[in-house]
Structures are given as structure tokens and as C-alpha cells.
Design an enzyme around this catalytic site. Structure first.
Site, short mmCIF file in Angstrom:
data_model
loop_
_atom_site.label_atom_id
_atom_site.label_comp_id
_atom_site.label_asym_id
_atom_site.label_seq_id
_atom_site.Cartn_x
_atom_site.Cartn_y
_atom_site.Cartn_z
N GLN A 107 17.31 48.39 45.42
CA GLN A 107 17.54 49.76 45.90
C GLN A 107 18.45 49.77 47.12
OE1 GLN A 107 14.34 52.50 46.76
NE2 GLN A 107 13.17 51.77 44.99
N ASP A 286 14.01 60.45 45.74
CA ASP A 286 14.36 59.86 47.03
C ASP A 286 15.45 58.80 46.89
OD1 ASP A 286 12.99 56.98 47.13
OD2 ASP A 286 11.48 58.32 46.31
N HIS A 309 8.57 59.85 50.79
CA HIS A 309 9.79 59.05 50.69
C HIS A 309 11.03 59.94 50.64
CE1 HIS A 309 7.83 55.12 49.01
NE2 HIS A 309 7.74 55.23 50.32
#
Length: 345
Positions: A107, A286, A309
Site C-alpha cells: 500500500q 481510505d 482509516h
């Protein structure tokens, strides 16, 4: 002015969800924007404050990719300073140890590399499907689709599964240079076509098959058409991951979970998926924020709820990039609008 000559932007790591999310997002944006940051009060509200080994892996790998100068890089540290250098095309082989989440590391590094216009070839070992983290299938098939629509392309080969607690999985990743970021509009799910992917190791195949059949039955009663694939993979210890997802022109939705002998496998994900007809699922929402904050045109997506988040990422991206965002209540959910600044990158 070179990044090392700039004053570091101070960030309160206890804001919002106050955990690893604010750390990953801030580091990614620091690498992309070439702005040094100092993150304080890291995981301030957690039972064990400060950096954990899994966080160190993310910081170290991202540091290698962008040739960063890092201060405070140790287990338990509640403050770090990250001064990024230039990102270059790079090949890496990394081992995060035991069951540290590979998905959370990806991520952070995928948008950093792609938005720098560079290429990364990475072979990484660790946990592919572990608690408190997206499954590797979610990263590949849900996040991968969302990023592709934004202009961020990556290829991901899950070579070996790694479940908690032993890990030992392996993923080979290639990230390609992003030529242009594209705004997105995800308003509502209209498709009734759903795919189910399940990978398992060391568990009873009949039990797994029955769980998938139950999930398909629930979907079909709600008018969905399903395709499913069950794969038995080798791993160091027993485990299983479940993903249900759909794509159409106005939505990208997924729901995943891990096998828990105390619960019916796939039930929670199926319930979450069926109950949400929005443009993006709660977890994806998010993950979209970081790249959207760097696009000067407005992007719009809808989501069922504002997770901590999502709230955290909206805060940190606006602080680092100066992007503007709005959150509006709609029927049973929320609409998020994000407009980045032309000077963001």
C-alpha cells in the site's frame, strides 16, 4: 531546495486512528512530494506505543526505494524523521520476517514508485494473508483495479501463501511508471456479477467448499450471479483467505476475511458485501485518498461509512499536499469529494 535542506513537516501520529495507517500514508506522500516529515506520538494510543517490527519493514523498504535519510528507526521509537531522496528504477529482494503483512507494505510503496514515474521489481517474503491487513487477493484484484483506473499499474504474482503465525509467503511485484493520474467517479454499484476467490492450506476441503457454497447461496438469493474459484496452496501453517468482489464502470467493491475456526468462513464478508451498493467498499475508500489528493481535477466516490482509516488519510493528505476535500451525507452513506492542487507533485 533539496529535501534535506527543507524543514521537516511535523505530523501528530496520534491523530485519527493513531496507528500504522497515518505512518504509511505520511511516508508515501513524503516520498512522492519530496517533503521531509517528522512523525511524533507514533501509535500513542496503542497498548504498546511506538514502532513495531512490521512498521520498520515498511519504512526500511520505502527508504531504500527513495534513498531516504531516516532518524529514529528502531522498535519502540515514538518519533521518526524521514527525509526522502530521489526515487530511481530499482530491483529489490526483501524478507519482512515471519507473518509481517506484505499487503500493508505494498500500500505504501506502489503509489510512491508509480507516481515518481519509476519502475520497481520486488520479490518479498512474509505474510500474504494475516489479521488486521487486506488479503493478498484483495490487493491484487480490488486495489489493483482501482489503481489501474487512476493510471497506476502493477502486476502481482502470489507465489506462496503465508498465513499467521509463521508467514513465509512470497509475492513478486512489478510496479510500472504512472504517466498521468486520472480522476475517478464511483457512485453506485449496479452490477450483479460477483467473483469469489478462496485459497486454503492444511484445512478440510469439504469444510471450505461448504462455506463457499453457503456464500453463493446468500448471493443468489439477493439476485447476484456468482463465479467462484477454490485453490489449495502450500503454506507453512494452516490457513485460508476469502475474497468476494465486483467491478463495474461506477463501482469497485470487495470484502475479504481469513479463516477462523470459531466463525462460519465467509459469512462476515458476504454480509458486508451484500449490504453495500456504494461506489467503493469501506476498506478501499481510505486506499484511494493518497493518489486522489495529487490530482488537480475533482474525484468523487461514495462509501457506506467513514472509517477511522479514511478520516486519518483525508487529514494527512490535506496536511502534506494541501488538497481540498468534502464529506457529505447521502442516503445510508457518504459522498467524498477530493481535489488536489496543481502544485502537489
Amino acid at each position: 531546495m533539496k529535501p534535506e535542506q527543507m524543514e521537516a513537516l511535523r505530523i501528530d501520529g496520534s491523530h485519527g486512528e493513531g496507528g500504522g495507517q497515518i505512518l504509511r500514508s505520511a511516508l508515501t506522500l513524503s516520498a512522492i512530494t519530496q517533503k521531509p516529515i517528522k512523525i511524533e506520538n507514533i501509535r500513542h494510543n496503542r497498548k504498546i506505543p511506538g514502532l513495531r517490527p512490521s512498521h520498520l519493514s515498511t519504512i526500511k523498504i520505502l527508504g531504500k526505494i527513495c534513498n531516504a535519510k531516516i532518524d529514529g528507526l528502531s522498535v519502540g521509537s515514538t518519533s521518526i524523521t524521514f527525509s526522502p531522496g530521489q526515487i530511481q528504477d530499482i530491483k529489490l529482494q526483501e524478507n519482512v520476517g515471519t507473518a509481517g503483512s506484505i499487503s500493508l507494505i505494498l500500500q505504501a510503496i506502489i503509489p510512491a514508485v508509480a507516481l515518481a514515474g519509476k519502475k520497481l521489481e520486488l520479490s518479498i517474503s512474509g505474510g500474504t494473508d494475516v489479521p488486521w491487513s487486506p488479503t493478498s487477493n484483495y490487493t491484487k484484484f480490488v486495489l489493483g483495479e482501482a489503481f489501474l483506473r487512476l493510471g497506476i499499474k502493477f502486476e502481482m504474482n502470489i507465489k506462496k501463501r503465508g498465513y499467521y503465525p509463521k508467514g513465509g509467503g512470497q509475492i513478486d511485484l512489478t510496479v510500472f511508471p504512472c504517466r498521468k493520474l486520472i480522476p475517478i467517479h464511483l457512485s453506485k454499484r449496479t452490477t450483479k456479477n460477483v467473483k469469489i476467490l478462496c485459497s486454503f492450506s492444511g484445512l478440510n476441503q469439504n469444510e471450505i467448499s461448504n462455506s463457499i457454497a453457503s456464500a453463493k447461496d446468500v448471493l443468489q438469493k439477493q439476485g447476484f450471479s456468482t463465479q467462484s474459484q477454490i485453490t489449495e496452496d502450500r503454506a507453512l501453517n494452516p490457513g485460508a483467505s476469502f475474497l468476494m468482489y465486483s467491478h463495474d464502470s461506477d463501482s469497485i467493491n470487495g470484502a475479504d476475511e481469513l479463516f477462523d475456526p470459531k466463525e462460519e468462513f465467509g459469512k462476515n464478508s458476504t454480509s458486508a458485501f451484500v449490504s453495500s451498493n456504494f461506489g467503493a467498499d469501506t476498506n478501499l475508500s481510505d486506499m484511494l485518498v493518497t493518489p486522489l489528493a495529487l490530482i488537480r481535477e475533482m474525484s468523487i466516490f461514495t462509501v457506506q461509512q467513514i472509517s477511522t482509516h479514511l478520516e486519518t488519510n483525508l487529514y494527512i493528505t490535506s496536511k502534506i499536499t494541501g488538497c481540498k476535500y468534502g464529506v457529505g451525507k447521502i442516503n445510508s452513506g457518504y459522498e467524498i469529494r477530493i481535489t488536489g492542487l496543481e502544485t502537489s507533485i
